[in-house]
Scaffold this motif. Structure first.
Motif, PDB file in Angstrom:
ATOM      1  N   GLN A   1      24.724  58.617 -11.969  1.00 14.14           N
ATOM      2  CA  GLN A   1      24.408  57.214 -11.667  1.00 14.14           C
ATOM      3  C   GLN A   1      24.699  56.920 -10.207  1.00 14.14           C
ATOM      4  OE1 GLN A   1      26.899  55.554 -14.713  1.00 14.14           O
ATOM      5  NE2 GLN A   1      25.147  54.878 -15.912  1.00 14.14           N
TER       6      GLN A   1
ATOM      7  N   ALA B   1      32.943  52.477  -4.229  1.00 14.57           N
ATOM      8  CA  ALA B   1      32.808  51.209  -4.944  1.00 14.57           C
ATOM      9  C   ALA B   1      32.135  51.452  -6.287  1.00 14.57           C
ATOM     10  CB  ALA B   1      32.004  50.217  -4.115  1.00 14.57           C
ATOM     11  N   ALA B   2      31.058  52.249  -6.272  1.00 10.29           N
ATOM     12  CA  ALA B   2      30.344  52.549  -7.508  1.00 10.29           C
ATOM     13  C   ALA B   2      31.254  53.278  -8.494  1.00 10.29           C
ATOM     14  CB  ALA B   2      29.107  53.392  -7.207  1.00 10.29           C
ATOM     15  N   LEU B   3      32.082  54.193  -7.962  1.00  9.37           N
ATOM     16  CA  LEU B   3      33.010  54.942  -8.812  1.00  9.37           C
ATOM     17  C   LEU B   3      33.983  54.010  -9.523  1.00  9.37           C
ATOM     18  CD1 LEU B   3      34.422  58.149  -7.098  1.00  9.37           C
ATOM     19  CD2 LEU B   3      33.166  57.949  -9.223  1.00  9.37           C
ATOM     20  N   THR B   4      34.593  53.103  -8.755  1.00  9.57           N
ATOM     21  CA  THR B   4      35.582  52.224  -9.366  1.00  9.57           C
ATOM     22  C   THR B   4      34.911  51.272 -10.355  1.00  9.57           C
ATOM     23  OG1 THR B   4      35.423  50.600  -7.588  1.00  9.57           O
ATOM     24  CG2 THR B   4      37.114  52.268  -7.370  1.00  9.57           C
ATOM     25  N   LEU B   5      33.592  51.073 -10.205  1.00  9.15           N
ATOM     26  CA  LEU B   5      32.882  50.205 -11.141  1.00  9.15           C
ATOM     27  C   LEU B   5      32.456  50.967 -12.393  1.00  9.15           C
ATOM     28  CD1 LEU B   5      30.765  48.196  -8.575  1.00  9.15           C
ATOM     29  CD2 LEU B   5      32.569  47.283 -10.021  1.00  9.15           C
ATOM     30  N   GLY B   6      32.798  52.255 -12.432  1.00 12.76           N
ATOM     31  CA  GLY B   6      32.574  53.021 -13.649  1.00 12.76           C
ATOM     32  C   GLY B   6      31.330  53.884 -13.657  1.00 12.76           C
ATOM     33  N   ALA B   7      30.676  54.065 -12.487  1.00 16.87           N
ATOM     34  CA  ALA B   7      29.456  54.858 -12.461  1.00 16.87           C
ATOM     35  C   ALA B   7      29.785  56.340 -12.621  1.00 16.87           C
ATOM     36  CB  ALA B   7      28.704  54.634 -11.155  1.00 16.87           C
ATOM     37  N   SER B   8      28.915  57.069 -13.322  1.00 16.95           N
ATOM     38  CA  SER B   8      29.082  58.514 -13.444  1.00 16.95           C
ATOM     39  C   SER B   8      28.487  59.173 -12.203  1.00 16.95           C
ATOM     40  CB  SER B   8      28.352  59.018 -14.684  1.00 16.95           C
ATOM     41  OG  SER B   8      26.956  58.889 -14.487  1.00 16.95           O
TER      42      SER B   8
END
Lengths: 342, 322
Positions: free
Chosen positions: B229, B219-226
């Protein structure tokens, strides 16, 4: 064109999850990927999101090749079946996450973030919940937060993986209507995965039916329901009675498909085309009645009739009824369909 | 009514009997030795102190062990702590822990991440391998390093140039000439400690991360987290208590390890003796006062660790249910 998928295959060990998928997902539409478990629908969704990589083939987003793009750069919103909310963050922080992790140069001001999150929480009808934690919310509320979180980054594509799968029947129905309503408002290109044909028929603009890693059929809900491409689709989109066709109908053999609600029951055979049957068992399902019938030849037929029609048979002899077939389809061995004419 | 219902499986007397046995066992085998260490340390020290203060020779006044728990005893601690060799032992123990804990934390997290998040060939083998340091005797763990780095070890078989007389120079000889020692020196102690304390963090984190699943991170990945992060904002908050628990266990073992370290240490006083080793040396030399003073210090660290561990366990429990 929204998302163009061409020749995508994916293998997990010995299991071929996707087998040369070609699919175009139109811009601004809500598309359902429908199929039984193991059909590859979730894998396809994850490949679109960039969470899995295809072994072969390519994905294009709005004309731009995205096959090699990482998930974080694809600008997709992803909603998980089990919500995947960050348990240690408040609802506000969950929704704000996608904005907060942006590189400093692209990160909105604090006040802008606040305003945006509040707007999204309004949209998903959770205004007062900003300071709560996910554990304090119901399943339906959690899924709405997950949706708000996904939309916060203004994705070009919204992907939902069995979004209502973990909810109870009532909330599920409510939420899928709400999703349809929301989509009519914001028109974001959306793909959702489901194994529930009713859900797909109710919510989607287009339905793509997958089986064993291949697309069986795609089209509008009416189209796939009325003109199923093959026996699998016919069977998957609703209950069906299957009979072997007599030689007079199809010389090469074949099968007749009749839906349970395309059968009516009567005490007398007025048309002369009725089939004599007896009722083996019945079950009242609210305003409809599921009746199991047996022909003289011993074949079992399932009928699904209206409650008032069932009530009309109250005084009849249930072991000597006639069933009329209103419509049906014949599937010939050469994969052609014809209407079953009685 | 809370009367024992007939349908429970256990007879009514079982519960008090089991609890009594468990408590008795705990009292005899754990609590008693613990109390003894402290009372011994304090009373022996106090006796020595009194003997010195009053000018007694030989016979010293007998004191009830727990009488000495306050005040006077601490001055002998101070005496022990001012001893150069004791301080060297404490320093070495802390240095070892300071090197081993961060390293094993880092590699433990790395390994747990790899095992919990990825599918690869030989994963089950790797998971069993993590447990190896627990499965084998610490003495053997020490011997492994002697066999690799010792004078008759593998290092002495690796050619590393030629000597002045034309014979082959081995890596061991080359290092020895430059006074680079591994076994019977500090590096050996650190290596042996690293080996025995490796499993704690990884073993604690693997089930925790497996239970957590991939969803949050994806979920964090698809929200753009590196990657960073993702780890610091999503993964770490979820595993922090488990990680801390692993770190504390690693620390406790790193400070207390005896067997593996004893083999590679060589017991050079003031140089390669850690606290546990030094206690043993002191004890062997009948320096009971100092031995118990250092021992009680080590025990105190263990007790503090235990309290911190209990607090973390409580928080971990709360996080899992909450």
């Amino acid at each position: 064109m929204g998302i163009e998928i061409s020749q995508v295959s994916k293998r997990f060990g010995d299991f071929l999850a996707l087998d040369g998928i070609d699919l175009n997902i139109p811009n601004g539409e809500l598309t359902a990927l429908l199929g039984p478990s193991g059909s590859g629908k979730t894998t396809l969704l994850r490949i679109i999101a960039g969470l899995d990589t295809p072994d072969t083939g390519s994905i294009r987003f709005f004309g731009e090749d995205a096959t090699r793009k990482r998930a974080r750069d694809r600008k997709v919103g992803f909603v998980f079946q089990h919500y995947a909310l960050f348990k240690h963050m408040t609802i506000f922080e969950n929704v704000a996450f996608g904005l907060r992790v942006r590189p400093r140069a692209l990160r909105p001001e604090k006040a802008t973030i606040r305003e945006k999150v509040e707007k999204l929480l309004d949209m998903v009808q959770l205004r007062g919940m900003a300071r709560r934690f996910p554990s304090e919310l119901s399943g339906g509320q959690k899924q709405r937060v997950a949706l708000a979180r996904a939309l916060a980054v203004e994705p070009k594509v919204l992907l939902l993986d069995e979004p209502f799968g973990a909810l109870d029947a009532r909330v599920r129905q409510e939420l899928r209507r709400w999703l349809r309503y929301l989509h009519d408002e914001i028109h974001i290109t959306s793909v959702f995965v489901t194994h529930d044909q009713e859900e797909a028929l109710e919510v989607a603009d287009r339905i793509v039916i997958l089986n064993k890693g291949k697309i069986e059929q795609s089209g509008t809900p009416e189209d796939v329901y009325d003109n199923p491409a093959n026996p699998f689709v016919y069977g998957f989109l609703g209950n069906v009675n299957l009979f072997h066709a007599r030689k007079e109908l199809t010389p090469n053999g074949g099968e007749i498909f009749i839906r349970p609600h395309d059968i009516s029951l009567s005490a007398r055979d007025d048309s002369g085309k009725g089939i004599p049957v007896r009722v083996t068992t019945h079950r009242i399902l609210g305003n409809r009645v599921r009746v199991e019938l047996e022909t003289r030849e011993g074949e079992n037929i399932e009928a699904n009739i209206e409650r008032k029609d069932w009530n009309a048979l109250q005084d009849a002899d249930l072991s000597a009824l006639y069933c009329q077939i209103l419509q049906g389809k014949i599937h010939a061995p050469d994969n052609t369909w014809s209407n079953y004419v009685i | 009514m809370s009367a024992a219902p007939g349908h429970t499986l256990e007879p009514r007397w079982l519960k008090p009997v089991l609890i009594t046995i468990a408590l008795l066992f705990l009292a005899v085998f754990i609590l008693l030795p613990l109390v003894t260490i402290f009372s011994q340390a304090l009373s022996v020290n106090l006796q020595d102190y009194l003997a010195a203060a009053l000018g007694y020779e030989g016979a010293t006044p007998e004191l009830p062990p727990l009488f000495a728990s306050l005040g006077e005893g601490t001055s002998v601690y101070r005496a022990a702590l001012s001893d150069a060799e004791v301080r060297a032992a404490i320093r070495l123990t802390l240095l070892t822990a300071l090197i081993c804990v961060p390293l094993n934390t880092f590699f433990g997290v790395l390994l747990a991440w790899a095992v919990a998040r990825f599918e690869f060939r030989g994963k089950n083998f790797l998971v069993s391998l993590i447990e190896l340091p627990f499965a084998i005797s610490p003495v053997i763990a020490g011997l492994i390093f002697i066999l690799i780095f010792g004078a008759s070890g593998w290092l002495n078989m690796i050619p590393f140039g030629t000597q002045a007389d034309g014979s082959t120079l081995t890596l061991y000889q080359w290092m020895d000439a430059r006074n680079l020692k591994v076994v019977f020196a500090v590096p050996g102690i650190v290596l042996a400690t690293l080996f025995v304390t490796f499993p704690f963090v990884a073993r604690e984190l693997i089930p925790l991360m497996q239970e957590m699943g991939k969803d949050d991170e994806e979920a964090a990945l698809t929200l753009g987290a590196s990657g960073w992060q993702l780890f610091f904002r999503v993964t770490l908050p979820n595993i922090k208590w488990g990680l801390l628990y692993g770190v504390i266990l690693t620390n406790a073992r790193a400070i207390g390890e005896f067997g593996a370290v004893a083999v590679v240490s060589g017991n050079v006083r003031g140089e390669t003796t850690t606290m546990p080793l030094y206690i043993e040396i002191l004890y062997g030399e009948y320096q009971f006062a100092t031995a118990f003073a250092v021992a009680s210090l080590l025990t105190l660290i263990a007790l503090v660790t235990l309290v911190v561990k209990a607090v973390i366990e409580y928080l971990l429990q709360k996080q899992r249910t909450g």
